[in-house]
Design an enzyme around this catalytic site. Structure first.
Site, PDB file in Angstrom:
ATOM      1  N   HIS A 125     -27.779 -33.803  38.949  1.00 42.24           N
ATOM      2  CA  HIS A 125     -28.947 -34.236  38.182  1.00 42.24           C
ATOM      3  C   HIS A 125     -30.094 -34.720  39.074  1.00 42.24           C
ATOM      4  CE1 HIS A 125     -25.420 -34.816  35.485  1.00 42.24           C
ATOM      5  NE2 HIS A 125     -26.219 -34.195  34.639  1.00 42.24           N
ATOM      6  N   GLN A 159     -19.921 -37.719  45.053  1.00 38.65           N
ATOM      7  CA  GLN A 159     -19.252 -38.794  45.792  1.00 38.65           C
ATOM      8  C   GLN A 159     -17.972 -38.324  46.459  1.00 38.65           C
ATOM      9  OE1 GLN A 159     -19.083 -42.588  43.766  1.00 38.65           O
ATOM     10  NE2 GLN A 159     -17.254 -43.208  44.885  1.00 38.65           N
TER      11      GLN A 159
END
Length: 205
Positions: A91, A129
């Site tokens: 995003h 991540q």
């Protein structure tokens, strides 16, 4: 046969990047020619140079300088609470948090600032991540050749807190354990115990 890495296309010019920002402003429903937005494309392009500066740095080169004069020290080295800011590749909104790194040296050690710079190089790229955590651990392992590496990352993702499910306060944790941290339960337990221990030191509260 090893898989080939994809070759990125030619990098757009600064003018092209700024025009892309104007397109997004129009798509959002505003006018890039109004006074408050006239300089926004330039500012966004300049900010992106900082946000994604990690693409211009070689993480292995950062780790190339090591020290061997450690008087035989061969126990765990831990650097906690390395603050970082990165951007979700899905995003393109921020995720921020802290990284904790530990390694057990073989015959050489790093200056502590190199660990923080390694985190920054990978953070200043479009990321997820899980990949971010693995890249830190794998690069440290490949370059330093330690007996073990452990990386834990804790972060809050704006793609989850400000859009979608809207769950502020949620924290994602990831870890990558290599060498002794993976194979030896006692080493692994020592590492996680150190992460949970209170800070001790002059000026720390």
């Amino acid at each position: 046969m090893p898989s080939k890495k994809s070759t990125p296309s030619k990098k757009p010019s600064r003018a092209q990047a700024e025009e892309a920002v104007r397109t997004l402003i129009r798509w959002a429903g505003d006018d890039p020619q109004r006074e408050g937005l006239l300089d926004t494309p330039r500012r966004v392009a300049k900010a992106y140079e900082e946000f994604f500066s990690g693409y211009d740095s070689d993480p292995e080169a950062i780790l190339s300088r090591t020290f061997k004069e450690v008087e035989g020290y061969d126990e765990m080295i831990v650097l906690r609470d390395i603050v970082f800011d990165s951007y979700c590749e899905h995003h393109m909104v921020p995720f921020t948090g802290r990284a904790h790194i530990a390694y057990i040296p073989g015959n050489k050690v790093l200056g502590l600032s190199k660990l923080a710079r390694l985190v920054d190089i990978y953070a200043k790229r479009l990321q997820i991540q899980e990949k971010f955590t693995a890249q830190i651990a794998n690069t440290l392992c490949d370059v330093l050749k330690p007996r073990g590496v452990a990386v834990v990352v804790e972060a809050t993702h704006m793609c989850m807190t400000t859009r979608g499910v809207h769950k502020p306060g949620s924290v994602m944790q990831t870890s990558q354990l290599l060498g002794l941290f993976r194979s030896d339960p006692r080493t692994r337990q020592e590492f996680f115990s150190l992460l949970s221990a209170p800070h001790i030191g002059i000026g720390l509260k």
